[in-house]
Design a protein around this motif. Structure first.
Motif, PDB file in Angstrom:
ATOM      1  N   ASN A  65       0.823  -1.219   0.000  1.00 52.06           N
ATOM      2  CA  ASN A  65       0.000   0.000   0.000  1.00 52.06           C
ATOM      3  C   ASN A  65       0.860   1.274   0.000  1.00 52.06           C
ATOM      4  OD1 ASN A  65      -2.527  -1.395   0.116  1.00 52.06           O
ATOM      5  ND2 ASN A  65      -2.123  -1.805   2.290  1.00 52.06           N
ATOM      6  N   LEU A  66       1.761   1.371  -0.946  1.00 55.36           N
ATOM      7  CA  LEU A  66       2.651   2.523  -1.023  1.00 55.36           C
ATOM      8  C   LEU A  66       1.913   3.751  -1.557  1.00 55.36           C
ATOM      9  CD1 LEU A  66       5.887   0.864  -2.472  1.00 55.36           C
ATOM     10  CD2 LEU A  66       5.154   1.075  -0.093  1.00 55.36           C
ATOM     11  N   SER A  67       2.425   4.921  -1.204  1.00 53.95           N
ATOM     12  CA  SER A  67       1.834   6.172  -1.686  1.00 53.95           C
ATOM     13  C   SER A  67       2.226   6.440  -3.137  1.00 53.95           C
ATOM     14  CB  SER A  67       2.285   7.340  -0.800  1.00 53.95           C
ATOM     15  OG  SER A  67       1.835   7.166   0.520  1.00 53.95           O
ATOM     16  N   ALA A  68       3.451   6.072  -3.500  1.00 57.35           N
ATOM     17  CA  ALA A  68       3.914   6.265  -4.876  1.00 57.35           C
ATOM     18  C   ALA A  68       3.128   5.356  -5.819  1.00 57.35           C
ATOM     19  CB  ALA A  68       5.403   5.954  -4.981  1.00 57.35           C
ATOM     20  N   LYS A  69       3.015   5.786  -7.070  1.00 60.06           N
ATOM     21  CA  LYS A  69       2.345   4.957  -8.071  1.00 60.06           C
ATOM     22  C   LYS A  69       3.330   3.924  -8.608  1.00 60.06           C
ATOM     23  CE  LYS A  69      -0.958   8.447  -9.652  1.00 60.06           C
ATOM     24  NZ  LYS A  69      -1.429   9.265 -10.788  1.00 60.06           N
ATOM     25  N   ILE A  70       3.075   2.648  -8.353  1.00 61.85           N
ATOM     26  CA  ILE A  70       3.891   1.580  -8.918  1.00 61.85           C
ATOM     27  C   ILE A  70       3.564   1.485 -10.397  1.00 61.85           C
ATOM     28  CG2 ILE A  70       4.502  -0.855  -8.822  1.00 61.85           C
ATOM     29  CD1 ILE A  70       5.345   0.796  -6.398  1.00 61.85           C
ATOM     30  N   THR A  71       4.614   1.479 -11.214  1.00 60.11           N
ATOM     31  CA  THR A  71       4.436   1.586 -12.656  1.00 60.11           C
ATOM     32  C   THR A  71       5.059   0.395 -13.364  1.00 60.11           C
ATOM     33  OG1 THR A  71       4.582   3.975 -12.407  1.00 60.11           O
ATOM     34  CG2 THR A  71       4.788   3.109 -14.631  1.00 60.11           C
ATOM     35  N   ALA A  72       4.323  -0.178 -14.282  1.00 61.93           N
ATOM     36  CA  ALA A  72       4.832  -1.277 -15.100  1.00 61.93           C
ATOM     37  C   ALA A  72       5.469  -0.704 -16.366  1.00 61.93           C
ATOM     38  CB  ALA A  72       3.707  -2.235 -15.463  1.00 61.93           C
ATOM     39  N   PHE A  73       6.327  -1.510 -16.982  1.00 59.55           N
ATOM     40  CA  PHE A  73       7.033  -1.063 -18.176  1.00 59.55           C
ATOM     41  C   PHE A  73       6.823  -2.067 -19.305  1.00 59.55           C
ATOM     42  CE2 PHE A  73      10.749  -1.296 -20.964  1.00 59.55           C
ATOM     43  CZ  PHE A  73      10.858   0.018 -21.389  1.00 59.55           C
ATOM     44  N   GLY A  74       6.700  -1.549 -20.521  1.00 58.23           N
ATOM     45  CA  GLY A  74       6.595  -2.434 -21.673  1.00 58.23           C
ATOM     46  C   GLY A  74       6.780  -1.647 -22.967  1.00 58.23           C
ATOM     47  N   SER A  75       6.680  -2.360 -24.070  1.00 60.11           N
ATOM     48  CA  SER A  75       6.819  -1.739 -25.391  1.00 60.11           C
ATOM     49  C   SER A  75       5.467  -1.650 -26.079  1.00 60.11           C
ATOM     50  CB  SER A  75       7.773  -2.571 -26.260  1.00 60.11           C
ATOM     51  OG  SER A  75       9.043  -2.677 -25.647  1.00 60.11           O
ATOM     52  N   THR A  76       5.421  -0.866 -27.124  1.00 62.76           N
ATOM     53  CA  THR A  76       4.214  -0.832 -27.944  1.00 62.76           C
ATOM     54  C   THR A  76       3.998  -2.210 -28.577  1.00 62.76           C
ATOM     55  OG1 THR A  76       5.546   0.007 -29.791  1.00 62.76           O
ATOM     56  CG2 THR A  76       4.378   1.623 -28.451  1.00 62.76           C
ATOM     57  N   ARG A  77       2.791  -2.445 -29.067  1.00 57.54           N
ATOM     58  CA  ARG A  77       2.474  -3.757 -29.641  1.00 57.54           C
ATOM     59  C   ARG A  77       3.424  -4.085 -30.790  1.00 57.54           C
ATOM     60  NH1 ARG A  77       0.506  -3.184 -34.669  1.00 57.54           N
ATOM     61  NH2 ARG A  77      -0.861  -1.426 -35.210  1.00 57.54           N
ATOM     62  N   ARG A  78       3.501  -5.367 -31.108  1.00 52.70           N
ATOM     63  CA  ARG A  78       4.321  -5.791 -32.245  1.00 52.70           C
ATOM     64  C   ARG A  78       3.689  -5.283 -33.544  1.00 52.70           C
ATOM     65  NH1 ARG A  78       3.716 -10.112 -29.102  1.00 52.70           N
ATOM     66  NH2 ARG A  78       2.224 -11.071 -30.541  1.00 52.70           N
ATOM     67  N   LYS A  79       4.509  -5.135 -34.553  1.00 56.69           N
ATOM     68  CA  LYS A  79       3.995  -4.641 -35.836  1.00 56.69           C
ATOM     69  C   LYS A  79       2.996  -5.634 -36.442  1.00 56.69           C
ATOM     70  CE  LYS A  79       7.940  -6.545 -38.415  1.00 56.69           C
ATOM     71  NZ  LYS A  79       9.113  -6.226 -39.261  1.00 56.69           N
ATOM     72  N   ASN A  80       2.006  -5.106 -37.128  1.00 54.87           N
ATOM     73  CA  ASN A  80       0.999  -5.902 -37.842  1.00 54.87           C
ATOM     74  C   ASN A  80       0.274  -6.881 -36.929  1.00 54.87           C
ATOM     75  OD1 ASN A  80       1.877  -4.664 -40.299  1.00 54.87           O
ATOM     76  ND2 ASN A  80       3.573  -6.142 -40.384  1.00 54.87           N
ATOM     77  N   SER A  81      -0.075  -6.413 -35.722  1.00 53.34           N
ATOM     78  CA  SER A  81      -0.813  -7.258 -34.783  1.00 53.34           C
ATOM     79  C   SER A  81      -1.834  -6.391 -34.048  1.00 53.34           C
ATOM     80  CB  SER A  81       0.139  -7.925 -33.785  1.00 53.34           C
ATOM     81  OG  SER A  81       0.752  -6.952 -32.962  1.00 53.34           O
ATOM     82  N   LEU A  82      -2.572  -7.000 -33.127  1.00 55.94           N
ATOM     83  CA  LEU A  82      -3.580  -6.286 -32.354  1.00 55.94           C
ATOM     84  C   LEU A  82      -3.096  -6.091 -30.925  1.00 55.94           C
ATOM     85  CD1 LEU A  82      -6.803  -8.178 -33.545  1.00 55.94           C
ATOM     86  CD2 LEU A  82      -5.950  -5.951 -34.344  1.00 55.94           C
ATOM     87  N   ALA A  83      -3.340  -4.897 -30.363  1.00 53.51           N
ATOM     88  CA  ALA A  83      -2.890  -4.603 -29.006  1.00 53.51           C
ATOM     89  C   ALA A  83      -3.508  -5.559 -27.991  1.00 53.51           C
ATOM     90  CB  ALA A  83      -3.227  -3.153 -28.644  1.00 53.51           C
ATOM     91  N   GLU A  84      -4.813  -5.847 -28.155  1.00 58.37           N
ATOM     92  CA  GLU A  84      -5.483  -6.703 -27.172  1.00 58.37           C
ATOM     93  C   GLU A  84      -5.010  -8.155 -27.230  1.00 58.37           C
ATOM     94  OE1 GLU A  84      -8.441  -5.858 -30.580  1.00 58.37           O
ATOM     95  OE2 GLU A  84      -6.897  -4.806 -29.422  1.00 58.37           O
TER      96      GLU A  84
END
Length: 538
Positions: A65-84
């Motif tokens: 229950n930290l006050s800071a916002k825990i943030t995940a990291f990743g890349s944009t979707r792969r080319k010619n694919s769907l984000a979902e």
């Protein structure tokens, strides 16, 4: 009205890409709690699906229950694919954290060479990925990778990338100097132009390949960026990331931005050293603001001046960032250094004291022999206390020691035999170790622990040997520096000899004497006067 600046810490993600830095899930959780106590606004924990340590971190961090916002990291979707249908994006959305940073290409050269796709498809990848996070109720930060190189090569496309992320709902547009090759003037000019074309708030993420990451971050803030990304102690790939330990006080103390509450800022030095300890990386003594030597004074003229007013040679009060002023004593020291150091220890000394001149001459002679007290504060304190009548009670006396080194069955075995005297009681003991110094340490502790049980809380944390006169080859004098830890403190002692075992023994005995002296002071403050300071087990 004071402008607020958001601090985004990526020590647990970008910092771990630094050479020699590896953090377990437990390490990351400890550091996250320390960063939260410091008051940073975002803590980037890594990629929730990239490795088992990060997966464990994101699972366990929810319970804190930290006050800071825990943030995940990743890349944009792969080319010619769907984000979902992108596994990495799905894991981010399912991680349960409130925010995520997505890195995307903003340099057309990278789009063609690294991604091997079209400029239009890259824009779609950015839009779809950011929109996916927003659809899942997350705060979205877009890291425009290689932005400044991209802008200098093709400004229209670099701006188009930011506009596409903004159109998708990005909460922050973070401009990255990924190769660390941009100059502060360029950063200021480009951020200024970017702000004229965009509505979303701007962040800055710089690397230190030209030793300019801090300067570049400050230049971006002056041009209108309102978030700074960086790491504690500047850890990171290649030459490192922007050092938050310099950025935060520069912004708050020098530039009057609102960054952290004042009481939080005073924990900065402790945070930097804590992270260094967990990462098992020694901090440079001269690191700005938080380094051990950041407010250390050695020249006699300097010390004489700061005794009158510390502003003469200190740009801020060290306490503002949780650091402290240190007076170094060496062969360069003047009378002011000795007086200041002794008074710091509560010893009765003044400029007219004949002992001051004598101890100064003694220190200069010892340093001529090879001792170095500026790196061995504990040995210096023992020397001054003996000279000026401080606590002089001899807590133990060494009568003799003997070393045996044997190689048997392909293994080296070291055994130390120590004879000491405590209050007239002679103790004779032996112990083995994985080397001569370790064996001596074990034997001395074994002899003393029955009298001073708390000595078990003290341990040797670093050991350095320096050859003083290389031209004398194996007959040269050596200087041994030993760093010890315990009692919520760290201290260093020194020994010098033509024999490395003797030099080590001298530094080791000083370390134990210093520890016992401080145990006495701590226990005396709390114990019944009739009780022998609560240390001895009768």
């Amino acid at each position: 009205m004071t402008t607020n600046i958001s601090i985004f810490d990526t020590t647990l993600r970008d910092g771990t890409q630094g050479e020699g830095i590896s953090l377990s899930a437990d390490d990351k959780l400890k550091i996250a709690q320390k960063l939260d106590a410091l008051g940073v606004h975002y803590i980037e924990g890594g990629n929730p699906g990239s490795n088992s340590k990060d997966i464990e971190f994101f699972q366990r961090i929810k319970a804190f229950n930290l006050s800071a916002k825990i943030t995940a990291f990743g890349s944009t979707r792969r080319k010619n694919s769907l984000a979902e249908q992108d596994a990495s994006l799905v894991r981010i959305a399912e991680s349960g954290v409130p925010a995520a940073t997505l890195v995307g290409k903003s340099w057309d050269f990278h789009v063609h060479t690294a991604l091997q796709t079209t400029l239009e498809e890259n824009l779609s990848m950015i839009y779809d990925s950011v929109a996916f996070l927003k659809h899942n109720g997350m705060e979205a930060l877009f890291d425009a990778e290689h932005f400044f190189d991209g802008y200098k090569n093709n400004p229209e496309y670099a701006i188009a990338v930011l506009k596409k992320a903004q159109e998708a709902g990005a909460n922050w547009l973070v401009l990255c100097d990924t190769n660390g090759g941009t100059l502060p003037g360029e950063i200021h000019d480009i951020v200024t132009r970017v702000r004229q074309e965009l509505i979303a708030p701007i962040g800055i993420h710089t690397h230190n390949d030209c030793e300019l990451a801090v300067a570049n971050s400050l230049a971006a803030i002056q041009a209108g960026a309102r978030q700074v990304q960086g790491t504690i102690n500047g850890y990171g790939e290649r030459c490192g990331n922007a050092n938050l330990c310099s950025i935060i006080p520069n912004l708050q103390i020098k530039m009057n931005y609102n960054v952290l509450p004042e009481d939080k800022l005073r924990t900065l030095t402790g945070t930097a050293r804590y992270v260094s300890e967990i990462a098992n990386v020694h901090m440079p003594v001269g690191q700005a603001y938080v380094g051990n030597a950041a407010f250390a004074h050695k020249g006699g003229i300097h010390v004489s001046a700061i005794m009158k007013d510390s502003k003469t040679y200190e740009h801020i009060k060290p306490e503002l960032v949780g650091n402290k002023q240190r007076i170094l004593v060496s062969e360069l020291a003047g009378q002011s250094n000795i007086i200041s150091k002794a008074q710091e220890l509560g010893l009765d000394v003044n400029a007219n004291n004949e002992k001051t001149k004598l101890i100064m001459d003694q220190i200069k002679e010892l340093e001529h022999q090879g001792y170095q007290f500026e790196g061995a504060d504990a040995s210096l304190e023992l020397l001054l206390r003996e000279a000026f009548g401080g606590e002089s009670k001899e807590l133990f006396k060494v009568e003799s020691f003997k070393m045996l080194v044997e190689k048997t069955n392909g293994q080296m075995i070291s055994e130390a035999i120590v004879k000491i005297n405590v209050d007239g009681q002679q103790v004779y003991t032996a112990a083995e170790g994985n080397g001569p110094v370790n064996a001596l340490d074990n034997a001395l502790r074994k002899a003393l622990v029955q009298f001073y049980p708390k000595i078990e809380n003290i341990h040797l944390s670093d050991y350095k040997v320096r050859v003083i006169d290389e031209k004398d080859a194996t007959a040269a004098k050596v200087r041994v520096l030993i760093e010890s830890t315990g009692l919520d403190n760290t201290w260093s002692t020194v020994g010098v000899s033509n024999n490395v075992i003797e030099a080590s023994w001298e530094a080791l005995v000083d370390s134990i004497r210093y520890a016992l002296l401080n145990m006495v002071k701590i226990d005396s403050a709390h114990a019944d006067p009739q009780d022998r300071i609560g240390l001895v087990n009768h």
